[in-house]
Scaffold this motif. Structure first.
Motif, mmCIF file in Angstrom:
data_model
loop_
_atom_site.group_PDB
_atom_site.id
_atom_site.type_symbol
_atom_site.label_atom_id
_atom_site.label_comp_id
_atom_site.label_asym_id
_atom_site.label_seq_id
_atom_site.Cartn_x
_atom_site.Cartn_y
_atom_site.Cartn_z
ATOM 1 N N ARG A 15 -38.134 -62.369 19.227
ATOM 2 C CA ARG A 15 -36.862 -62.372 19.958
ATOM 3 C C ARG A 15 -35.970 -61.208 19.551
ATOM 4 O O ARG A 15 -35.154 -60.743 20.349
ATOM 5 N N GLU A 16 -36.075 -60.741 18.311
ATOM 6 C CA GLU A 16 -35.283 -59.588 17.868
ATOM 7 C C GLU A 16 -35.779 -58.304 18.529
ATOM 8 O O GLU A 16 -35.007 -57.386 18.763
ATOM 9 N N ILE A 17 -37.068 -58.237 18.817
ATOM 10 C CA ILE A 17 -37.663 -57.043 19.423
ATOM 11 C C ILE A 17 -37.559 -57.092 20.940
ATOM 12 O O ILE A 17 -37.238 -56.097 21.585
ATOM 13 N N VAL A 18 -37.853 -58.254 21.519
ATOM 14 C CA VAL A 18 -37.875 -58.431 22.970
ATOM 15 C C VAL A 18 -36.839 -59.485 23.342
ATOM 16 O O VAL A 18 -37.087 -60.675 23.169
ATOM 17 N N PRO A 19 -35.690 -59.076 23.852
ATOM 18 C CA PRO A 19 -34.628 -60.045 24.155
ATOM 19 C C PRO A 19 -34.836 -60.757 25.485
ATOM 20 O O PRO A 19 -34.038 -60.643 26.403
ATOM 21 N N LEU A 20 -35.941 -61.488 25.591
ATOM 22 C CA LEU A 20 -36.226 -62.275 26.781
ATOM 23 C C LEU A 20 -36.284 -63.752 26.390
ATOM 24 O O LEU A 20 -36.587 -64.080 25.244
ATOM 25 N N ALA A 21 -36.049 -64.616 27.348
ATOM 26 C CA ALA A 21 -36.119 -66.055 27.100
ATOM 27 C C ALA A 21 -37.562 -66.471 26.829
ATOM 28 O O ALA A 21 -38.508 -65.825 27.296
ATOM 29 N N ASP A 22 -37.729 -67.556 26.091
ATOM 30 C CA ASP A 22 -39.064 -68.067 25.783
ATOM 31 C C ASP A 22 -39.868 -68.342 27.046
ATOM 32 O O ASP A 22 -41.056 -68.031 27.111
ATOM 33 N N THR A 23 -39.226 -68.913 28.050
ATOM 34 C CA THR A 23 -39.950 -69.227 29.279
ATOM 35 C C THR A 23 -40.383 -67.965 30.022
ATOM 36 O O THR A 23 -41.459 -67.935 30.617
ATOM 37 N N THR A 24 -39.560 -66.932 29.973
ATOM 38 C CA THR A 24 -39.925 -65.660 30.607
ATOM 39 C C THR A 24 -41.133 -65.058 29.913
ATOM 40 O O THR A 24 -42.078 -64.612 30.567
ATOM 41 N N ILE A 25 -41.125 -65.069 28.585
ATOM 42 C CA ILE A 25 -42.254 -64.541 27.821
ATOM 43 C C ILE A 25 -43.510 -65.355 28.116
ATOM 44 O O ILE A 25 -44.583 -64.789 28.362
ATOM 45 N N TYR A 26 -43.375 -66.674 28.144
ATOM 46 C CA TYR A 26 -44.520 -67.540 28.425
ATOM 47 C C TYR A 26 -45.093 -67.244 29.815
ATOM 48 O O TYR A 26 -46.307 -67.099 29.982
ATOM 49 N N ASP A 27 -44.216 -67.150 30.818
ATOM 50 C CA ASP A 27 -44.672 -66.852 32.179
ATOM 51 C C ASP A 27 -45.369 -65.494 32.250
ATOM 52 O O ASP A 27 -46.399 -65.353 32.918
ATOM 53 N N GLY A 56 -50.558 -62.291 32.398
ATOM 54 C CA GLY A 56 -51.226 -61.149 31.773
ATOM 55 C C GLY A 56 -50.339 -59.921 31.658
ATOM 56 O O GLY A 56 -50.834 -58.808 31.479
ATOM 57 N N GLU A 57 -49.031 -60.109 31.717
ATOM 58 C CA GLU A 57 -48.083 -58.998 31.669
ATOM 59 C C GLU A 57 -47.452 -58.812 30.291
ATOM 60 O O GLU A 57 -46.599 -57.949 30.122
ATOM 61 N N PHE A 58 -47.837 -59.637 29.325
ATOM 62 C CA PHE A 58 -47.262 -59.587 27.986
ATOM 63 C C PHE A 58 -48.364 -59.937 26.994
ATOM 64 O O PHE A 58 -49.269 -60.705 27.324
ATOM 65 N N PRO A 59 -48.317 -59.371 25.781
ATOM 66 C CA PRO A 59 -49.347 -59.709 24.780
ATOM 67 C C PRO A 59 -49.449 -61.215 24.541
ATOM 68 O O PRO A 59 -48.437 -61.917 24.490
ATOM 69 N N GLN A 60 -50.663 -61.695 24.413
ATOM 70 C CA GLN A 60 -50.908 -63.127 24.214
ATOM 71 C C GLN A 60 -50.581 -63.564 22.797
ATOM 72 O O GLN A 60 -50.914 -62.877 21.833
ATOM 73 N N ARG A 61 -49.951 -64.720 22.686
ATOM 74 C CA ARG A 61 -49.723 -65.343 21.379
ATOM 75 C C ARG A 61 -51.032 -65.960 20.918
ATOM 76 O O ARG A 61 -51.932 -66.197 21.714
ATOM 77 N N PHE A 62 -51.130 -66.213 19.636
ATOM 78 C CA PHE A 62 -52.285 -66.947 19.126
ATOM 79 C C PHE A 62 -51.841 -67.790 17.944
ATOM 80 O O PHE A 62 -50.783 -67.572 17.365
ATOM 81 N N TYR A 63 -52.637 -68.798 17.634
ATOM 82 C CA TYR A 63 -52.295 -69.755 16.589
ATOM 83 C C TYR A 63 -52.957 -69.387 15.270
ATOM 84 O O TYR A 63 -54.160 -69.172 15.221
#
Length: 90
Positions: free
Chosen positions: A19-31, A36-43
């Motif tokens: 969030r400090e690097i990319v000031p977008l909402a969690d839902t926007t990042i998830y969408d 396929g428009e944003f790097p995938q998270r992983f566990y």
């Protein structure tokens, strides 16, 4: 002690750092991830979600270059003639 090669050391970041690097909402990042428009998270564990820092930085740089090249379409301005009511003046 010798330093490990930079290509072999990968840093991951957690949600609050993202969030400090990319000031977008969690839902926007998830969408964006789903499209396929944003790097995938992983566990790392069942409760610890991370992103690869290098991938996120590359995405930001890609967006910067696209913005400079005017390749990103901006949202249209609202059409004030479609308003059902007028703003109240005080």
């Amino acid at each position: 002690m010798s330093r490990p090669d930079a290509a072999l050391t990968r840093r991951t970041i957690r949600r609050h750092q993202l969030r400090e690097i990319v000031p977008l909402a969690d839902t926007t990042i998830y969408d964006m991830e789903q499209r396929g428009e944003f790097p995938q998270r992983f566990y790392l564990t069942s409760r610890c979600v991370v992103w690869d820092l290098a991938e996120v930085e590359a995405w930001v740089e890609e967006r910067r270059q696209a913005s400079r090249a005017k390749a990103i379409n901006r949202a249209p301005s609202p059409d004030v003639h479609q308003r059902k009511t007028r703003p109240v003046k005080h």
